[in-house]
Design a protein around this motif. Structure first.
Motif, short mmCIF file in Angstrom:
data_model
loop_
_atom_site.label_atom_id
_atom_site.label_comp_id
_atom_site.label_asym_id
_atom_site.label_seq_id
_atom_site.Cartn_x
_atom_site.Cartn_y
_atom_site.Cartn_z
N ILE A 22 -56.41 -11.36 0.06
CA ILE A 22 -55.91 -11.55 -1.30
C ILE A 22 -54.74 -12.54 -1.29
N GLY A 23 -54.47 -13.18 -0.17
CA GLY A 23 -53.43 -14.18 -0.13
C GLY A 23 -52.08 -13.64 0.28
N LYS A 24 -52.00 -12.39 0.72
CA LYS A 24 -50.73 -11.83 1.16
C LYS A 24 -50.45 -12.26 2.59
N ALA A 25 -49.20 -12.53 2.90
CA ALA A 25 -48.83 -12.91 4.26
C ALA A 25 -48.94 -11.69 5.17
N VAL A 26 -49.56 -11.87 6.33
CA VAL A 26 -49.72 -10.79 7.28
C VAL A 26 -48.61 -10.91 8.32
N PRO A 27 -47.73 -9.91 8.42
CA PRO A 27 -46.65 -10.01 9.40
C PRO A 27 -47.20 -9.91 10.81
N PRO A 28 -46.56 -10.59 11.76
CA PRO A 28 -47.06 -10.51 13.14
C PRO A 28 -46.85 -9.10 13.68
N PRO A 29 -47.72 -8.66 14.60
CA PRO A 29 -47.56 -7.31 15.15
C PRO A 29 -46.29 -7.25 16.01
N PRO A 30 -45.68 -6.06 16.13
CA PRO A 30 -44.48 -5.96 16.96
C PRO A 30 -44.82 -6.19 18.42
N PRO A 31 -43.88 -6.75 19.19
CA PRO A 31 -44.17 -6.98 20.60
C PRO A 31 -44.36 -5.67 21.35
N PRO A 32 -45.18 -5.67 22.41
CA PRO A 32 -45.42 -4.42 23.15
C PRO A 32 -44.22 -4.04 24.02
N LEU A 33 -44.15 -2.77 24.37
CA LEU A 33 -43.12 -2.30 25.29
C LEU A 33 -43.56 -2.57 26.72
N HIS A 34 -42.60 -2.83 27.59
CA HIS A 34 -42.88 -3.06 29.00
C HIS A 34 -41.99 -2.14 29.83
N PRO A 35 -42.55 -1.55 30.89
CA PRO A 35 -41.71 -0.70 31.75
C PRO A 35 -40.67 -1.56 32.47
N ILE A 36 -39.56 -0.93 32.80
CA ILE A 36 -38.52 -1.63 33.57
C ILE A 36 -38.98 -1.67 35.02
N GLU A 37 -38.87 -2.82 35.64
CA GLU A 37 -39.34 -3.01 37.01
C GLU A 37 -38.57 -2.12 37.98
N ARG A 38 -39.24 -1.65 39.01
CA ARG A 38 -38.64 -0.78 40.02
C ARG A 38 -37.42 -1.44 40.67
N ARG A 39 -37.53 -2.73 40.94
CA ARG A 39 -36.42 -3.45 41.57
C ARG A 39 -35.19 -3.43 40.67
N THR A 40 -35.38 -3.64 39.38
CA THR A 40 -34.27 -3.60 38.43
C THR A 40 -33.65 -2.21 38.39
N LEU A 41 -34.48 -1.17 38.37
CA LEU A 41 -33.97 0.20 38.35
C LEU A 41 -33.13 0.49 39.58
N THR A 42 -33.59 0.03 40.74
CA THR A 42 -32.85 0.24 41.99
C THR A 42 -31.50 -0.46 41.93
N ARG A 43 -31.49 -1.67 41.42
CA ARG A 43 -30.23 -2.44 41.33
C ARG A 43 -29.27 -1.81 40.33
N VAL A 44 -29.79 -1.24 39.26
CA VAL A 44 -28.92 -0.56 38.28
C VAL A 44 -28.31 0.69 38.92
N ALA A 45 -29.14 1.47 39.64
CA ALA A 45 -28.66 2.69 40.29
C ALA A 45 -27.59 2.39 41.33
N ARG A 46 -27.72 1.24 42.03
CA ARG A 46 -26.73 0.86 43.04
C ARG A 46 -25.49 0.23 42.44
N GLY A 47 -25.57 -0.14 41.16
CA GLY A 47 -24.42 -0.75 40.50
C GLY A 47 -24.37 -2.26 40.60
N THR A 48 -25.42 -2.89 41.11
CA THR A 48 -25.42 -4.36 41.19
C THR A 48 -25.81 -5.01 39.86
N ILE A 49 -26.46 -4.25 38.99
CA ILE A 49 -26.70 -4.70 37.61
C ILE A 49 -25.85 -3.83 36.71
N GLU A 50 -25.08 -4.48 35.88
CA GLU A 50 -24.12 -3.78 35.02
C GLU A 50 -24.81 -3.22 33.77
#
Length: 197
Positions: free
Chosen positions: A63-91
């Protein structure tokens, strides 16, 4: 107890017919041929060239209505990033504690906190929900414990927050374990003015 039969919507029927056309029956003699419905006439869109310097409009629906784009999907946090956060190397760029809040207040504060974190350019924040306590008889669920621990992941996965949240994972024991979540924040998109490159 008998189940009530649910009728398919027109969109579901069209989707099924499209899929069914691509499948070859194992036994062609037993194939069921569904009667085709007459096509729905679409309203023709008037083609006009956009004025110079204006943006092209979003895809238009029937009917001519603008279709909004779908929201971006969620992604799991990488294991390496989680390890670095737990060690305190990522703030960790920020934290919010939702202990003792009602669901409504917690949802509002969480949303405001995430919007603020994104506007500040935060990359990783921690949301403390608490673990909740198990025990005690509560036959009517009036004093349910651990509600925020269960509800916050549902809120983070809502389409309304997907433009802010990339993904989330349970925090390391040093940051609260099962009573907290690491949340990765999406970089805020900047809108360019007309004529800017």
């Amino acid at each position: 107890m008998t189940r009530r039969k649910r009728n398919l919507s027109g969109e579901e029927r069209t989707l099924w017919a499209t899929v069914a056309r691509t499948v070859a029956p194992l036994r062609p003699e037993d194939a069921v041929v569904e009667p085709q419905e007459p096509p729905v006439a679409e309203v023709p869109a008037i083609a006009t060239a956009p004025a110079r310097g204006t943006a092209t409009p979003a895809k238009a629906g029937k009917i001519g209505k603008a279709v909004p784009p779908p929201p971006p999907p969620l992604h799991p946090i990488e294991r390496r990033t989680l390890t670095r956060v737990a060690r305190g190397t990522i703030e960790i760029d920020g934290r919010i504690d939702l202990h003792g809040l009602t669901q409504l207040d917690a949802h509002d504060r969480l949303r405001g906190f995430l919007i603020d974190a994104q506007s500040r350019g935060s990359k990783l924040v921690i949301v403390i929900t608490g673990k909740g306590k198990v025990g005690g008889e509560d036959p009517f669920g009036m004093n349910e414990r651990g509600v925020l621990r269960r509800r916050v992941p549902q809120w983070l996965a809502e389409p309304g927050l997907r433009n802010i949240v990339i993904g989330f994972e349970e925090a390391h024991r040093s940051h609260g374990g099962g009573g907290a979540l690491y949340v990765r924040i999406r970089k805020k998109r900047t809108l360019h003015k007309v004529g800017e490159v």
